[in-house]
Write an enzyme that holds these catalytic residues in place. Structure first.
Site, PDB file in Angstrom:
ATOM      1  N   TYR A 276      38.105  45.414  53.600  1.00 12.37           N
ATOM      2  CA  TYR A 276      38.037  45.853  52.204  1.00 12.37           C
ATOM      3  C   TYR A 276      36.757  45.310  51.557  1.00 12.37           C
ATOM      4  CZ  TYR A 276      39.170  46.424  47.278  1.00 12.37           C
ATOM      5  OH  TYR A 276      39.120  46.755  45.947  1.00 12.37           O
TER       6      TYR A 276
ATOM      7  N   GLU B 189      45.049  48.390  41.032  1.00 11.49           N
ATOM      8  CA  GLU B 189      44.792  47.208  40.197  1.00 11.49           C
ATOM      9  C   GLU B 189      45.957  46.956  39.246  1.00 11.49           C
ATOM     10  OE1 GLU B 189      42.526  45.003  40.670  1.00 11.49           O
ATOM     11  OE2 GLU B 189      41.070  46.085  41.888  1.00 11.49           O
TER      12      GLU B 189
ATOM     13  N   TRP C 294      46.312  40.261  46.022  1.00  8.17           N
ATOM     14  CA  TRP C 294      45.661  41.500  46.433  1.00  8.17           C
ATOM     15  C   TRP C 294      46.084  41.859  47.855  1.00  8.17           C
ATOM     16  CZ3 TRP C 294      44.223  45.628  44.360  1.00  8.17           C
ATOM     17  CH2 TRP C 294      43.399  46.545  45.019  1.00  8.17           C
TER      18      TRP C 294
END
Length: 192
Positions: A26, A48, A56
């Protein structure tokens, strides 16, 4: 320094394994790269929203499930989700089952649809991108919110978006290359 000899941002460095690969990939391939496609921006915004208050890594692990559950983040389809879809999503163990975040994602799709086209979302978000600045020396120089992210959050709220406060807006700005918060020594080329 990692096993491939590249210097990365500290959050993307860890022990080898599937979780490390998710973070590294990522970081290396997506985070901080300019993204202007409206559907992709809607996906990142939605992720988000779901990440708020969570790791995350949790979101990255469930990303494909989110894509499946939210019709590939097709804005028109999500904008037309009904209570039946909300119940389906709340029962889906493959995603984060938070009613407020599910409702916010649907409301945000409707707000994007109100803009006219997904390109308008890109134009709106990118209109708040600050001028380029030097990369931070380390993570301690990276803010959690900025004047620009506060302004984006205020404008999005005015337009009916939900769950996109200044901190979430700044994370979106980082993720989509509106700001370059890769640390100075990171190997990833500056996008702007």
């Amino acid at each position: 320094m990692t096993d491939d000899g590249r210097v990365r941002c500290s959050w993307a460095v860890g022990r080898p394994g599937p979780d490390f690969d998710l973070y590294r990939d990522y970081h290396d391939q997506e985070w901080g790269r300019p993204l202007r496609d409206g559907v992709a921006l809607f996906e990142r915004m939605s992720l988000e929203v779901f990440q708020s208050g969570l790791s995350w890594l949790t979101i990255l692990r469930k990303r494909e499930n989110f894509r499946r559950a939210f019709a590939g983040f097709d804005i028109e389809k999500v904008a037309h989700f009904t209570d039946t879809d909300v119940h389906r999503l709340m029962a889906d163990p493959g995603i984060v089952r938070n009613r407020a975040k599910i409702d916010a994602t649907i409301a945000n799709a409707r707000a994007v649809a109100e803009l006219g086209t997904s390109d308008e979302l890109s134009e709106l978000l990118w209109s708040f991108a600050p001028p380029s600045r030097p990369r931070p020396a380390d993570g301690s120089e990276i803010p959690s919110a900025t004047e620009e992210s506060k302004a984006i959050a205020k404008e999005l709220k005015r337009r009916g978006f939900r769950f996109v406060g200044p901190t979430t807006a700044y994370a979106l700005m980082q993720a989509t290359g509106m700001v370059d918060d890769h640390v100075r020594d990171c190997w990833v080329p500056s996008p702007r």
